[in-house]
Design a protein around this motif. Structure first.
Motif, PDB file in Angstrom:
ATOM      1  N   PRO A  10       0.824  -1.218   0.000  1.00 22.52           N
ATOM      2  CA  PRO A  10       0.000   0.000   0.000  1.00 22.52           C
ATOM      3  C   PRO A  10       0.858   1.268   0.000  1.00 22.52           C
ATOM      4  CG  PRO A  10      -0.688  -1.516   1.741  1.00 22.52           C
ATOM      5  CD  PRO A  10       0.565  -2.060   1.159  1.00 22.52           C
ATOM      6  N   TYR A  40      -1.198  -0.845  -6.070  1.00 22.06           N
ATOM      7  CA  TYR A  40      -1.752  -1.800  -5.113  1.00 22.06           C
ATOM      8  C   TYR A  40      -3.265  -1.672  -5.006  1.00 22.06           C
ATOM      9  CZ  TYR A  40      -2.155  -4.428  -0.756  1.00 22.06           C
ATOM     10  OH  TYR A  40      -2.508  -5.336   0.201  1.00 22.06           O
ATOM     11  N   ARG A  41      -3.764  -0.467  -4.915  1.00 22.11           N
ATOM     12  CA  ARG A  41      -5.206  -0.243  -4.756  1.00 22.11           C
ATOM     13  C   ARG A  41      -5.979  -0.689  -5.998  1.00 22.11           C
ATOM     14  NH1 ARG A  41      -9.409  -0.348  -1.654  1.00 22.11           N
ATOM     15  NH2 ARG A  41     -10.922   1.257  -2.085  1.00 22.11           N
ATOM     16  N   GLN A  54      -6.237  -4.387  -5.987  1.00 23.26           N
ATOM     17  CA  GLN A  54      -7.246  -4.842  -5.027  1.00 23.26           C
ATOM     18  C   GLN A  54      -8.650  -4.706  -5.610  1.00 23.26           C
ATOM     19  OE1 GLN A  54      -6.647  -2.466  -1.512  1.00 23.26           O
ATOM     20  NE2 GLN A  54      -5.887  -4.237  -0.377  1.00 23.26           N
TER      21      GLN A  54
END
Length: 154
Positions: free
Chosen positions: A64, A132-133, A136
């Motif tokens: 993150p 990363y987001r 996800q």
């Protein structure tokens, strides 16, 4: 945890090594030529920014933003202190020999180069959708697209 701090230390050492190489090149090759020394210094700031852009691009995929942001900030802070205080001593200069203006100008230029590198790396990562987001959200969408919503009876 030790691997995390080892990575921060390696990044700080790499950023400091770039500065040391630039200072040695200036001292040995362009000692009296201010224009060439300014160009080497500019090149050093570009290399620092590119290193940070690459690190942020690599770390931003796996962790993150809060974590890599703290790690990069710590590495930049350590490298900045070493660059401003220890770097001039390695080539026989006084860190405060140029006056307060030059001392603080080094700090601001280093922070601008570091900030530009971090921003460049992160913006490219986001533009490619590989941060990363985004990963996800992609996994969440893939996982929930095939399952219909269950009706709950009471």
């Amino acid at each position: 945890m030790t691997q995390r701090w080892r990575a921060v230390g390696v990044l700080a050492a790499a950023l400091f090594a770039v500065n040391v190489v630039a200072r040695v090149i200036i001292k040995l090759g362009f000692d009296g030529n201010d224009t060439a020394a300014d160009r080497v210094s500019l090149g050093m700031f570009v290399v620092v920014g590119l290193i940070l852009a690459g690190v942020v691009f690599t770390w931003g995929k796996a962790v993150p933003a809060a974590r890599w942001g703290a790690d990069v900030s710590a590495a930049v802070a350590v490298a900045l202190l070493l660059t401003v205080l220890v770097g001039p001593l390695l080539v026989g200069n006084n860190p405060f020999g140029g006056g307060a203006g030059l001392f603080f100008a080094q700090i601001w230029l280093y922070l601008v180069a570091a900030g530009a590198g971090v921003a460049l790396g992160y913006l490219v990562l986001i533009a490619l959708g590989r941060d990363y987001r985004s990963q996800q959200l992609r996994r969440y969408a893939e996982r929930n697209v095939g399952k219909p919503r269950r009706v709950v009876r009471r």
